[in-house]
Design an enzyme around this catalytic site. Structure first.
Site, mmCIF file in Angstrom:
data_model
loop_
_atom_site.group_PDB
_atom_site.id
_atom_site.type_symbol
_atom_site.label_atom_id
_atom_site.label_comp_id
_atom_site.label_asym_id
_atom_site.label_seq_id
_atom_site.Cartn_x
_atom_site.Cartn_y
_atom_site.Cartn_z
ATOM 1 N N CYS A 1 0.861 -1.216 -0.047
ATOM 2 C CA CYS A 1 -0.128 -0.027 0.013
ATOM 3 C C CYS A 1 0.843 1.222 -0.273
ATOM 4 O O CYS A 1 0.446 2.187 -0.347
ATOM 5 C CB CYS A 1 -0.969 -0.132 1.163
ATOM 6 S SG CYS A 1 -0.156 -0.227 2.674
ATOM 7 N N HIS A 2 2.174 1.011 0.358
ATOM 8 C CA HIS A 2 3.109 2.351 0.104
ATOM 9 C C HIS A 2 3.310 2.700 -1.212
ATOM 10 O O HIS A 2 3.697 4.006 -1.449
ATOM 11 C CB HIS A 2 4.230 1.931 0.833
ATOM 12 C CG HIS A 2 5.161 0.730 0.414
ATOM 13 N ND1 HIS A 2 5.069 -0.226 0.368
ATOM 14 C CD2 HIS A 2 6.058 1.138 -0.847
ATOM 15 C CE1 HIS A 2 6.036 -0.996 -0.223
ATOM 16 N NE2 HIS A 2 6.533 -0.182 -1.246
#
Length: 170
Positions: free
Chosen positions: A142-143
């Protein structure tokens, strides 16, 4: 509680350039939760209730999972790609997490682009929610999702960690 209700999981923590990284894994080796913390409770609290372990067994290593974490932080950005992840939620979130695993290192997308890749181009908030509810950080990257214009947006493990990860993947 009888033995049939016990859901054991293994947990191991390793040092990384960002700080301690802990993984909670099911007995079959699937990652249930992970992130830059030394406290497994920070991870178990975000694992879906149907998967949440009721017993944690501390290990020095989780074998291939631990090696993938170390290899990724050492520069092998694809080391995490083959590790099995198990997360539970509704249809959209489950699908969005699968899509997120296909976003290549070094090629971040915006929340709007992520929504489109997930099949719901107008659902930017739902895409952001998929990132916020992701229990398996790093393995479900998700980064790699940014705000429009390249702003970092949020990250459960802090913006310094997100910044480091994105720079590492360039």
């Amino acid at each position: 509680m009888n033995a049939t209700n016990i859901r054991p999981a293994d947990v191991a923590t390793v040092a990384t350039p960002i700080g301690p990284f802990t993984v909670v894994a099911a007995p079959d080796g699937a990652v249930l939760g992970s992130g830059w913390t030394a406290d497994p409770a920070e991870l178990t609290s975000v694992i879906h209730a149907t998967l949440r372990p009721t017993e944690l067994r501390r290990r020095d290593s989780l074998g291939a999972i631990t090696q993938a974490v170390l290899d990724y932080h050492a520069g092998d950005l694809t080391a995490i790609d083959t590790i099995t992840v198990r997360q539970q939620s509704g249809e959209f979130l489950t699908h969005a997490w699968e899509v997120l695993r296909k976003v290549p290192a070094g090629e971040p997308v915006t929340y709007t682009e992520f929504a489109g890749l997930s099949g719901r181009p107008a659902a930017t908030r739902a895409a952001a929610n998929a990132c916020a509810r992701n229990a398996a950080a790093l393995f479900v990257p998700c980064h790699r999702v940014l705000r429009i214009g390249g702003q970092l947006g949020g990250f459960r493990w802090g913006l310094d960690a997100k910044r480091w990860l994105l720079a590492h993947e360039r």
